[in-house]
Design an enzyme around this catalytic site. Structure first.
Site, PDB file in Angstrom:
ATOM      1  N   ASN A 156       0.663  -1.199  -0.218  1.00 18.00           N
ATOM      2  CA  ASN A 156      -0.009   0.088  -0.164  1.00 18.00           C
ATOM      3  C   ASN A 156       0.598   1.293   0.117  1.00 18.00           C
ATOM      4  O   ASN A 156       0.372   2.329  -0.399  1.00 18.00           O
ATOM      5  CB  ASN A 156      -1.107  -0.059   1.157  1.00 18.00           C
ATOM      6  CG  ASN A 156      -0.471   0.176   2.427  1.00 18.00           C
ATOM      7  OD1 ASN A 156       0.700  -0.672   2.758  1.00 18.00           O
ATOM      8  ND2 ASN A 156      -1.118   0.448   3.485  1.00 18.00           N
ATOM      9  N   GLU A 199       4.506  -3.622  12.457  1.00 20.38           N
ATOM     10  CA  GLU A 199       3.687  -2.815  12.049  1.00 20.38           C
ATOM     11  C   GLU A 199       2.620  -3.376  11.417  1.00 20.38           C
ATOM     12  O   GLU A 199       2.744  -3.802  10.276  1.00 20.38           O
ATOM     13  CB  GLU A 199       4.273  -1.787  11.296  1.00 20.38           C
ATOM     14  CG  GLU A 199       5.523  -0.957  11.965  1.00 20.38           C
ATOM     15  CD  GLU A 199       5.194   0.138  12.768  1.00 20.38           C
ATOM     16  OE1 GLU A 199       3.950   0.486  12.894  1.00 20.38           O
ATOM     17  OE2 GLU A 199       6.103   0.535  13.532  1.00 20.38           O
ATOM     18  N   CYS A 254      -3.181   1.603   6.471  1.00 25.91           N
ATOM     19  CA  CYS A 254      -3.453   1.396   8.086  1.00 25.91           C
ATOM     20  C   CYS A 254      -4.067   2.017   8.943  1.00 25.91           C
ATOM     21  O   CYS A 254      -4.635   1.751  10.010  1.00 25.91           O
ATOM     22  CB  CYS A 254      -2.018   0.542   8.363  1.00 25.91           C
ATOM     23  SG  CYS A 254      -0.777   1.869   8.593  1.00 25.91           S
ATOM     24  N   GLU A 279       8.321   3.041  14.499  1.00 27.03           N
ATOM     25  CA  GLU A 279       9.228   3.420  13.245  1.00 27.03           C
ATOM     26  C   GLU A 279       9.374   5.096  13.399  1.00 27.03           C
ATOM     27  O   GLU A 279       8.409   5.532  13.361  1.00 27.03           O
ATOM     28  CB  GLU A 279       8.807   2.500  11.975  1.00 27.03           C
ATOM     29  CG  GLU A 279       9.048   1.448  11.938  1.00 27.03           C
ATOM     30  CD  GLU A 279       8.548   0.708  10.767  1.00 27.03           C
ATOM     31  OE1 GLU A 279       7.732   1.464   9.947  1.00 27.03           O
ATOM     32  OE2 GLU A 279       9.243  -0.290  10.272  1.00 27.03           O
TER      33      GLU A 279
HETATM   34  P1  NAP Z   1       0.303  -8.955   3.924  1.00 26.57           P
HETATM   35  O1  NAP Z   1      -0.646  -9.916   3.279  1.00 26.57           O
HETATM   36  O2  NAP Z   1       0.553  -9.327   5.479  1.00 26.57           O
HETATM   37  O3  NAP Z   1       1.674  -8.950   3.026  1.00 26.57           O
HETATM   38  C1  NAP Z   1       2.629  -8.076   3.762  1.00 26.57           C
HETATM   39  C2  NAP Z   1       3.728  -8.687   3.288  1.00 26.57           C
HETATM   40  O4  NAP Z   1       4.152  -9.840   3.806  1.00 26.57           O
HETATM   41  C3  NAP Z   1       4.017  -8.902   1.689  1.00 26.57           C
HETATM   42  O5  NAP Z   1       5.445  -8.635   1.300  1.00 26.57           O
HETATM   43  C4  NAP Z   1       3.761 -10.214   1.675  1.00 26.57           C
HETATM   44  O6  NAP Z   1       4.403 -10.949   0.494  1.00 26.57           O
HETATM   45  C5  NAP Z   1       4.608 -10.925   2.812  1.00 26.57           C
HETATM   46  N1  NAP Z   1       4.067 -12.185   3.488  1.00 26.57           N
HETATM   47  C6  NAP Z   1       2.680 -12.733   3.241  1.00 26.57           C
HETATM   48  N2  NAP Z   1       2.763 -13.877   3.935  1.00 26.57           N
HETATM   49  C7  NAP Z   1       4.053 -14.142   4.316  1.00 26.57           C
HETATM   50  C8  NAP Z   1       4.755 -15.014   4.922  1.00 26.57           C
HETATM   51  N3  NAP Z   1       4.049 -16.330   5.328  1.00 26.57           N
HETATM   52  N4  NAP Z   1       6.032 -14.987   5.160  1.00 26.57           N
HETATM   53  C9  NAP Z   1       6.757 -13.916   5.117  1.00 26.57           C
HETATM   54  N5  NAP Z   1       6.066 -12.857   4.235  1.00 26.57           N
HETATM   55  C10 NAP Z   1       4.875 -13.021   4.039  1.00 26.57           C
HETATM   56  O7  NAP Z   1      -0.250  -7.376   3.767  1.00 26.57           O
HETATM   57  P2  NAP Z   1      -0.648  -6.509   2.631  1.00 26.57           P
HETATM   58  O8  NAP Z   1      -2.281  -7.037   2.254  1.00 26.57           O
HETATM   59  O9  NAP Z   1       0.431  -6.521   1.761  1.00 26.57           O
HETATM   60  O10 NAP Z   1      -0.679  -5.070   3.264  1.00 26.57           O
HETATM   61  C11 NAP Z   1      -1.912  -4.773   3.977  1.00 26.57           C
HETATM   62  C12 NAP Z   1      -1.852  -4.734   5.333  1.00 26.57           C
HETATM   63  O11 NAP Z   1      -0.744  -3.993   5.999  1.00 26.57           O
HETATM   64  C13 NAP Z   1      -2.879  -4.221   6.243  1.00 26.57           C
HETATM   65  O12 NAP Z   1      -3.265  -5.112   7.189  1.00 26.57           O
HETATM   66  C14 NAP Z   1      -2.532  -2.790   6.875  1.00 26.57           C
HETATM   67  O13 NAP Z   1      -3.027  -2.512   8.039  1.00 26.57           O
HETATM   68  C15 NAP Z   1      -1.072  -3.363   7.142  1.00 26.57           C
HETATM   69  N6  NAP Z   1      -0.287  -2.104   7.219  1.00 26.57           N
HETATM   70  C16 NAP Z   1       0.292  -1.670   8.357  1.00 26.57           C
HETATM   71  C17 NAP Z   1       0.976  -0.722   8.344  1.00 26.57           C
HETATM   72  C18 NAP Z   1       1.550  -0.104   9.623  1.00 26.57           C
HETATM   73  O14 NAP Z   1       2.568   0.745   9.809  1.00 26.57           O
HETATM   74  N7  NAP Z   1       0.998  -0.572  10.962  1.00 26.57           N
HETATM   75  C19 NAP Z   1       1.428   0.155   7.400  1.00 26.57           C
HETATM   76  C20 NAP Z   1       0.843  -0.414   6.153  1.00 26.57           C
HETATM   77  C21 NAP Z   1       0.093  -1.521   5.954  1.00 26.57           C
HETATM   78  P3  NAP Z   1       3.390 -11.204  -0.885  1.00 26.57           P
HETATM   79  O15 NAP Z   1       2.965 -10.014  -1.233  1.00 26.57           O
HETATM   80  O16 NAP Z   1       4.632 -12.113  -1.582  1.00 26.57           O
HETATM   81  O17 NAP Z   1       2.456 -11.945  -0.334  1.00 26.57           O
END
Ligand code: NAP
Length: 495
Positions: free
Chosen positions: A168, A267, A301, A475
């Site tokens: 995102n 995060e 997020c 962060e």
């Molecule tokens: P996600 O599905 O958790 O994926 C995040 C990252 O983790 C991607 O690079 C993904 O790779 C990788 N990943 C997935 N499964 C994994 C595993 N089993 N082992 C290691 N890495 C793995 O999240 P998203 O859909 O990309 O992002 C949206 C989420 O991020 C939302 O929940 C949002 O709230 C959160 N977010 C939080 C913050 C914060 O600062 N708190 C900031 C931004 C976003 P692939 O793409 O290859 O699947």
């Protein structure tokens, strides 16, 4: 391999997308994956495949750890001033090329160009801020209470770090980790999200140009993140995992890291309440709601996920929000006048649709939007719902889209209880003209960050992070961000 000529050209029409996807970036070399496989990159605005990036194997992940470990001693021993100047150069290059980088982000992520521009500026700021912090890392010196010895505390880089980021904010989520890690003297392996790898590779070329030595930053993309991450964390040279993404994946990674007792920064997801009291400045609250809800088309997020408006202001707030949401220009991320781009995938659209249907089924009223847009691209229209009940799924799950659910509340105690009725605790927004009430409510809301009479709180100079299931660690901020990448070493010395 020379990627710079395309990055130097600030005309988005001049893109050769494949220029940004020449290979995995390991030890300062661009290379294919060891089995030659690729991951396709899709433009969410058109559903067209725009590029393909290498799909790293376990052998590639091992090579990345090897490269980061090999570069670690040299980078740790590089003078802080020199590290600072390289980080400053990263900031300058990102700023010079902001338009090109923004166009690339819009293309692969779909976000409106204006949001992408804001992201590049925000992302670059992490380099400027950490360039300034890199030369101010200091230790502690004191007399032990017994008087027997001095206590010396030295802060040292933690070691090789694995960084995993979501789609995102393809630039900012990476620089928010890379900049403090490098400032602290660590070397890193970045695994960006599979949907948005081009920005990560474009930035890797930029870091190289800025003088980041080979192996200090390594980037690999994979369709097999679980096993590759597990293999990297099992390598004793890896000492840190910094993850930004969903709470579900965060839990899996914490369990994996626990096997090797690896330091984790997490995060994770959010479910931000946006509270509007009767005495709020209505126009300011509406402006703030549009930013808090619609930045990145709701794919943030920190996005306002539940809007609570007090009984006296509720109707005028709901009508004002409906007007503003209806007026938004929806379109392709790269179109100059787009205000709301597509979602990242069709799956994301389906999730939003499910949440809206569920809320309507439980009695919510649709003021605008409310149904999937037909045609090419992963679009969902700006939507306002009112009378959203507390048991609606969207009151408990991240919507991650352009849907604003409004609920009415009567008094302060009630809204605090409702705001805290979630497993998440990342961000919250409060609008009131009564500063004492604002501070009182802020202190009672269970979240890591509060925006008081503002629709935005992210700032590299402030600690970003959540409580409860929204994460561990911070962060950015003075000391916080860098501290995540350092270990305190205590030396007892008799003088
Ligand atoms: P996600 O599905 O958790 O994926 C995040 C990252 O983790 C991607 O690079 C993904 O790779 C990788 N990943 C997935 N499964 C994994 C595993 N089993 N082992 C290691 N890495 C793995 O999240 P998203 O859909 O990309 O992002 C949206 C989420 O991020 C939302 O929940 C949002 O709230 C959160 N977010 C939080 C913050 C914060 O600062 N708190 C900031 C931004 C976003 P692939 O793409 O290859 O699947």
């Amino acid at each position: 391999m020379n990627i710079s000529p395309v990055l130097l050209d600030d005309d988005p029409d001049m893109f050769d997308y494949n220029t940004f996807s020449h290979g995995l970036y390991i030890g300062g070399q661009w290379r294919p994956s060891s089995d030659g496989r690729h991951i396709k990159v899709v433009d969410p605005s058109t559903e067209a495949v725009i590029a393909a990036v290498p799909d790293a194997t376990l052998a590639d992940a091992e090579a990345a750890v090897e490269a980061a470990a090999k570069a670690a001693a040299g980078w740790r021993d590089t003078a802080p001033r020199k590290r600072s100047e390289i980080l400053r150069r990263c900031f300058e290059l990102m700023t010079e090329r902001a338009e090109t980088l923004a166009a690339l982000i819009s293309l692969e992520n779909g976000k409106a160009l204006r949001d992408a521009r804001a992201e590049v500026i925000y992302a670059a700021e992490f380099f400027r801020w950490n360039a300034e912090e890199a030369v101010r890392i200091s230790g502690e010196f004191g007399l032990a209470p017994s008087g027997a010895n001095r206590i010396v505390v030295d802060y040292q880089p933690i070691g090789v770090c694995v960084l995993i980021t979501p789609w995102n904010f393809p630039a900012a989520m990476a620089t928010r980790k890379i900049a403090p890690a490098l400032a602290a003297g660590c070397t890193v392996i970045l695994k960006p999200a599979s949907e948005t790898p081009l920005t990560a590779y474009a930035l890797a070329a930029l870091y190289e140009e800025a003088g980041v030595p080979p192996g200090v930053v390594n980037v690999l993309t994979t369709s097999n993140p679980g096993p590759l991450t597990a293999a990297m964390l099992a390598d004793p040279r890896v000492r840190k995992l910094s993850f930004t993404g969903s709470t579900g994946v965060g839990r899996v990674l914490l369990a994996e890291a626990a096997k090797h007792v690896i330091s984790c920064s997490m995060e994770l997801g959010g479910n931000a309440p946006f509270i509007v009291f009767d005495d709020a400045d209505l126009e300011a609250a509406l402006d703030g709601a549009m930013v808090a809800k619609m930045r990145n088309a709701g794919e943030a997020c920190t996005a306002a996920n539940r809007i609570y408006a007090q009984a006296g202001i509720h109707d005028s707030f709901a009508e004002g929000l409906r007007k503003r949401m209806t007026a938004l220009k929806v379109g392709s991320g790269t179109d100059a006048d787009t205000e709301c781009g597509p979602m990242i995938t069709g799956k994301a659209v389906d999730k939003i649709d499910r949440l809206v249907r569920d809320a309507v089924g439980r009695g919510a009223e649709v003021l605008c939007g409310g149904a999937i847009t037909q045609g090419r691209g992963y679009f969902y229209p700006p939507t306002v719902l009112r009378n959203v009940p507390a048991d609606a799924d969207m009151a408990h799950e991240e919507i991650f889209g352009p849907v604003a659910p409004i609920a009415r509340f009567e008094d302060e105690a009630e809204v605090i209880a409702r705001a805290n009725d979630t497993e998440y605790g990342l961000a919250a927004y409060i609008y009131t003209r009564d500063l004492a009430r604002g501070m009182r409510v802020a202190s009672k809301i269970e979240s890591g960050m509060i925006a008081l009479n503002r629709g935005l709180m992210s700032d590299p100079a402030a600690p970003f992070g959540g409580v409860k299931q929204s994460g561990l660690g911070r962060e950015g901020g003075q000391k916080h961000g860098i501290a995540e990448f350092m270990e305190a070493k205590y030396i007892a010395v008799t003088i």
